[in-house]
Enzyme design. Sequence first.
Site, PDB file in Angstrom:
ATOM      1  N   SER A 223       0.853  -1.188   0.000  1.00 39.88           N
ATOM      2  CA  SER A 223       0.000   0.000   0.000  1.00 39.88           C
ATOM      3  C   SER A 223       0.886   1.234   0.000  1.00 39.88           C
ATOM      4  O   SER A 223       2.064   1.154   0.361  1.00 39.88           O
ATOM      5  CB  SER A 223      -0.889   0.003   1.255  1.00 39.88           C
TER       6      SER A 223
ATOM      7  N   TYR B 152      -1.944  -1.126  10.222  1.00 37.01           N
ATOM      8  CA  TYR B 152      -1.971  -1.346   8.776  1.00 37.01           C
ATOM      9  C   TYR B 152      -0.660  -0.883   8.151  1.00 37.01           C
ATOM     10  O   TYR B 152      -0.036  -1.599   7.360  1.00 37.01           O
ATOM     11  CB  TYR B 152      -3.147  -0.593   8.168  1.00 37.01           C
TER      12      TYR B 152
END
Length: 262
Positions: free
Chosen positions: A155, A168
């Site tokens: 990401s 995350y």
Amino acid sequence: MNHHTYITGRMIRMGRLSGKVVIITGAAMGQGAEEAKLFANEGAQIVATDLQTEALEAVVKEITDNGGEAIAVKHNVASEEDWANVVAQAIQHFGKINVLVNNAGITTDKNLENFDLGSWNKIIEINLTGSVLGMKLVAPEMKKVGGGSIVNISSVAGLVAMSRTNGYSASKGALTLVSKTAAVELAADKIRVNSVHPGVIMTPMVAAAVTEKMMAGLKMMTPLPRMGEPKDIAYGVLYLASDESSFVTGSELVIDGGWTAQ
């Protein structure tokens, strides 16, 4: 445009992934589902995995109804036993493994002050440990066929700071460097490992995690005047999965509409 040929009455798809067997985790919806359908259309045989079996079966049915080849396997990526079963199913049905796409992942919107160990451990297990287990179990099968391609979906949160994404970001940042390490370790066996870094992509996970106001703000922060779609990521992953990227390993492919360029 895809090309088709017929052998003893059976349609064979000729495309950018013809003859390749591909495992895609998190394939029930969003980016994983888009990758599975695109890859099948490009000639790959798909092993689609997820815990959401009903949605996963629907993706596989769409692929097979359109003449592609795919199987669905229920899969908790944090389980080494489940990974062993996925590999066994791939070999049983298709005889080999050429490509692994570690797509499965979860997110959270908790900031540092609201951090709790339970959610942290779950995110690390699924986003990071799950991908490492996949590489560990799939690499020996790729060696048997003379190489392969592993694509780990990280990401932009694995490259730059994003608020309220501590667990995350940690998992995706670690996955970025784990991918590079694996790329170096596996290069002699002609196994390529790369990471893909999506920006804000309109997937069910993103839609559930952000408010309409937050989405408007994210859109304003993206230089290209639109939000990303799952197909934008799928085409990037397709390149890394194919032989077109045969000299690409240990790299980071950022697909974010220019967000991190600012």
